[in-house]
Design an enzyme around this catalytic site. Structure first.
Site: not given
Length: 337
Positions: A100, A170, A301
């Site tokens: 991420h 997210h 996502e």
């Protein structure tokens, strides 16, 4: 109507986007979606995303609740990649892999923003060459627009040097308003294949057909009927934490909570989505004094294939100098009477 409802300091604002169908509360810290307030079929209003009352938790904790994730969503194997003959090293922050966007990815950055009109906020961030190890000055915009019952998010980026990018949101959805976990949520997803992962959540490169597996949501199925099935991939992910490859171009995912009549329809220009059943929520304190445990929400996502830089012959995550990264995802929050 859009208005700043709280200034946390000189940089961070809390902003309400509201109409007669929906209220979405966001922040310019990580372009985070803090609340989504919607009615059920009886007119009761609940917040259908997880988040924190204590804003410092967004800055310090690791679950990315509601955050925009980048430069690269998901994992990059061993935190290393090569592009145009140059080797790049990123932070290893999730087992042996990069996750991420690194230690301080987009989720932890303060964005400039401008309220463009009564429906639209334009967030902007310049990610400098070398930030978190990525090449190129990446000029990035996220445009949030609330129209009727739908939140539209548009991602735009350019770079002065070839780089990689894979942006997602997210948010953790629970359409019951967190009155229960997600076992009684119906999931429908138009996807014929999913990407297998290893024990660290990294795609292996193997694509598996969903047919005759717990991963087949082409017809609606309760998440609770699938998430604990005796399946090697579910055991490796401690539940669903897998990329699905869409088989249609719009309205690819529908999440429904029958008791309240709430329904979320996700439509995207991106080729797939990581479906994550919040397997690693650890009892942390969230909004309204509630504790968040595994399976208390599901993330949808939307993104390109994780670790595409290693897995695809022509990686979909490469953004070349002079090109424009231009993707959209919309979230329609409707009520079934």
């Amino acid at each position: 109507m859009i208005e700043v409802i709280q200034k946390l300091d000189d940089q961070i604002d809390i902003i309400s986007m509201k109409n007669d169908k929906l209220e979405v509360v966001v922040s310019n810290f990580g372009c985070t979606i803090i609340k989504v307030l919607m009615e059920d079929r009886n007119g009761n209003v609940d917040d259908v995303v997880l988040g924190y009352d204590d804003f410092d938790s967004y800055k310090t904790l690791d679950a990315y609740l509601g955050a925009l994730v980048g430069r690269i969503a998901n994992r990059i194997g061993k935190g290393k990649f090569s592009l145009n003959g140059e080797d790049y090293t990123l932070a290893v922050n999730n087992g042996p892999n990069h996750l991420h966007g690194g230690i301080k990815g987009f989720s932890y950055q303060v964005f400039d923003y401008e309220i463009k009109d009564e429906k639209t906020i334009e967030f902007h961030y310049l990610s400098k060459d070398g930030e978190e190890g990525y090449p190129g000055n990446l000029d990035f915009k996220a445009i949030y627009q609330l129209v009727d019952d739908t939140l539209h998010i548009k991602y735009l980026a350019t770079t002065d040097k070839d780089t990689i990018i894979n942006i997602t949101n997210h948010s953790y959805f629970n359409l019951s308003g967190k009155k229960e976990n997600i076992y009684h949520h119906l999931l429908e997803m138009k996807a014929d294949y999913f990407a297998c992962v290893d024990a660290d959540g990294l795609p292996t490169g193997e694509m598996k057909a969903v047919k005759d597996t717990p991963f087949d949501f082409n017809s609606p199925a309760y998440i609770g009927d699938r998430v604990e099935c005796d399946d090697e991939q579910l055991k490796l992910g401690c539940g669903f934490d897998h990329p699905f490859i869409f088989s249609k171009k719009e309205n690819q995912v529908v999440l429904t909570h029958e008791e309240t009549g709430r329904c979320l329809i996700v439509s995207t220009t991106l080729p797939g989505a990581q479906i994550y059943t919040a397997n690693y929520l650890d009892g942390r304190l969230g909004k309204y004094g509630q504790h968040y445990n595994a399976r208390d929400a599901v993330c949808i996502e939307t993104q390109n294939l994780p670790d595409a830089i290693h897995l695809e012959k022509e990686p979909s995550t490469i953004l070349k100098k002079g090109e424009v990264y231009d993707e959209k995802t919309s979230y329609q929050f409707k009520v079934i009477k």
